[in-house]
Design a protein around this motif. Structure first.
Motif, PDB file in Angstrom:
ATOM      1  N   PRO A 178       0.800  -1.232   0.000  1.00  0.00           N
ATOM      2  CA  PRO A 178       0.000   0.000   0.000  1.00  0.00           C
ATOM      3  C   PRO A 178       0.838   1.290   0.000  1.00  0.00           C
ATOM      4  O   PRO A 178       0.343   2.338  -0.412  1.00  0.00           O
ATOM      5  N   GLN A 179       2.079   1.208   0.418  1.00  0.00           N
ATOM      6  CA  GLN A 179       2.946   2.386   0.394  1.00  0.00           C
ATOM      7  C   GLN A 179       3.154   2.895  -1.031  1.00  0.00           C
ATOM      8  O   GLN A 179       3.399   4.084  -1.231  1.00  0.00           O
ATOM      9  N   LEU A 180       3.043   2.014  -2.009  1.00  0.00           N
ATOM     10  CA  LEU A 180       3.281   2.424  -3.397  1.00  0.00           C
ATOM     11  C   LEU A 180       2.243   3.433  -3.872  1.00  0.00           C
ATOM     12  O   LEU A 180       2.574   4.382  -4.582  1.00  0.00           O
ATOM     13  N   ASP A 181       0.985   3.243  -3.477  1.00  0.00           N
ATOM     14  CA  ASP A 181      -0.056   4.227  -3.822  1.00  0.00           C
ATOM     15  C   ASP A 181       0.234   5.553  -3.129  1.00  0.00           C
ATOM     16  O   ASP A 181       0.059   6.622  -3.717  1.00  0.00           O
ATOM     17  N   PHE A 182       0.686   5.491  -1.879  1.00  0.00           N
ATOM     18  CA  PHE A 182       1.033   6.695  -1.131  1.00  0.00           C
ATOM     19  C   PHE A 182       2.190   7.423  -1.815  1.00  0.00           C
ATOM     20  O   PHE A 182       2.151   8.650  -1.974  1.00  0.00           O
TER      21      PHE A 182
ATOM     22  N   GLU B 150       3.046   7.289  -4.968  1.00  0.00           N
ATOM     23  CA  GLU B 150       2.550   7.872  -6.215  1.00  0.00           C
ATOM     24  C   GLU B 150       1.802   9.178  -5.944  1.00  0.00           C
ATOM     25  O   GLU B 150       2.031  10.190  -6.616  1.00  0.00           O
ATOM     26  N   LYS B 151       0.923   9.189  -4.953  1.00  0.00           N
ATOM     27  CA  LYS B 151       0.153  10.398  -4.624  1.00  0.00           C
ATOM     28  C   LYS B 151       1.058  11.505  -4.090  1.00  0.00           C
ATOM     29  O   LYS B 151       0.930  12.671  -4.478  1.00  0.00           O
ATOM     30  N   LYS B 152       1.975  11.151  -3.199  1.00  0.00           N
ATOM     31  CA  LYS B 152       2.835  12.158  -2.582  1.00  0.00           C
ATOM     32  C   LYS B 152       3.810  12.753  -3.598  1.00  0.00           C
ATOM     33  O   LYS B 152       4.294  13.876  -3.417  1.00  0.00           O
TER      34      LYS B 152
ATOM     35  N   GLU C  97       6.276  -5.609  -7.386  1.00  0.00           N
ATOM     36  CA  GLU C  97       5.138  -4.696  -7.499  1.00  0.00           C
ATOM     37  C   GLU C  97       5.596  -3.290  -7.877  1.00  0.00           C
ATOM     38  O   GLU C  97       4.910  -2.584  -8.631  1.00  0.00           O
TER      39      GLU C  97
ATOM     40  N   LYS D  71       3.976  -1.330 -11.005  1.00  0.00           N
ATOM     41  CA  LYS D  71       3.298  -0.053 -10.782  1.00  0.00           C
ATOM     42  C   LYS D  71       3.961   1.092 -11.557  1.00  0.00           C
ATOM     43  O   LYS D  71       3.283   1.920 -12.160  1.00  0.00           O
TER      44      LYS D  71
ATOM     45  N   GLY E 166       3.725  11.188 -10.198  1.00  0.00           N
ATOM     46  CA  GLY E 166       3.282   9.847 -10.552  1.00  0.00           C
ATOM     47  C   GLY E 166       4.046   9.193 -11.687  1.00  0.00           C
ATOM     48  O   GLY E 166       3.720   8.092 -12.106  1.00  0.00           O
TER      49      GLY E 166
END
Length: 129
Positions: free
Chosen positions: A29-33, A35-37, A89, A93, A109
């Protein structure tokens, strides 16, 4: 002279250890964070194999030359041996083929730069701040 001092019991010079602002990367889940950050601040992932001599050498060189702070970018450390699925992952991603060691620079991103082995230390991270 330093070796002679060590043998004869002279005072050894204490080296100041450099502190790098690593953020452990150990959950998918850190990968989505990340990307957003990356829309706000450059995100960097450093993939390292703790059993590889080349990876260790590159890591030492990277740490020695690192001169940015937490204010400049976020620097994530990924232990490849303990988190191989997460490493895979990262590749999916961010569309970067897995290599080891490897650095990946993400902004808005998108991967702006990536490198492996000795080329890691040729990337000027200050360009992406």
């Amino acid at each position: 002279m330093g070796l002679l001092n060590k043998i004869l019991g002279g005072k050894s010079e204490a080296k100041e250890e450099k502190v790098i602002p690593w953020i452990p990367l150990n959950q998918i889940p850190q990968l989505d964070f990340i990307e957003k950050k990356s829309a706000i601040k450059t995100q960097v992932i450093f993939k390292h194999s703790t059993r590889c001599g080349i990876s260790s050498m590159v890591m030492r060189q990277f740490v020695s030359g690192y001169d940015l702070t937490e204010k400049d970018l976020d620097l994530y450390y990924l232990d490849l041996l303990n988190y191989r699925d997460l490493s895979n992952e990262v590749g999916y991603k961010f569309q970067v083929m897995h290599e080891s060691p490897q650095i990946i620079v993400i902004k808005n991103g998108v991967v702006l730069a990536h490198a492996s082995h000795g080329a890691i230390n040729e990337i000027d991270l200050s360009r992406f701040v």
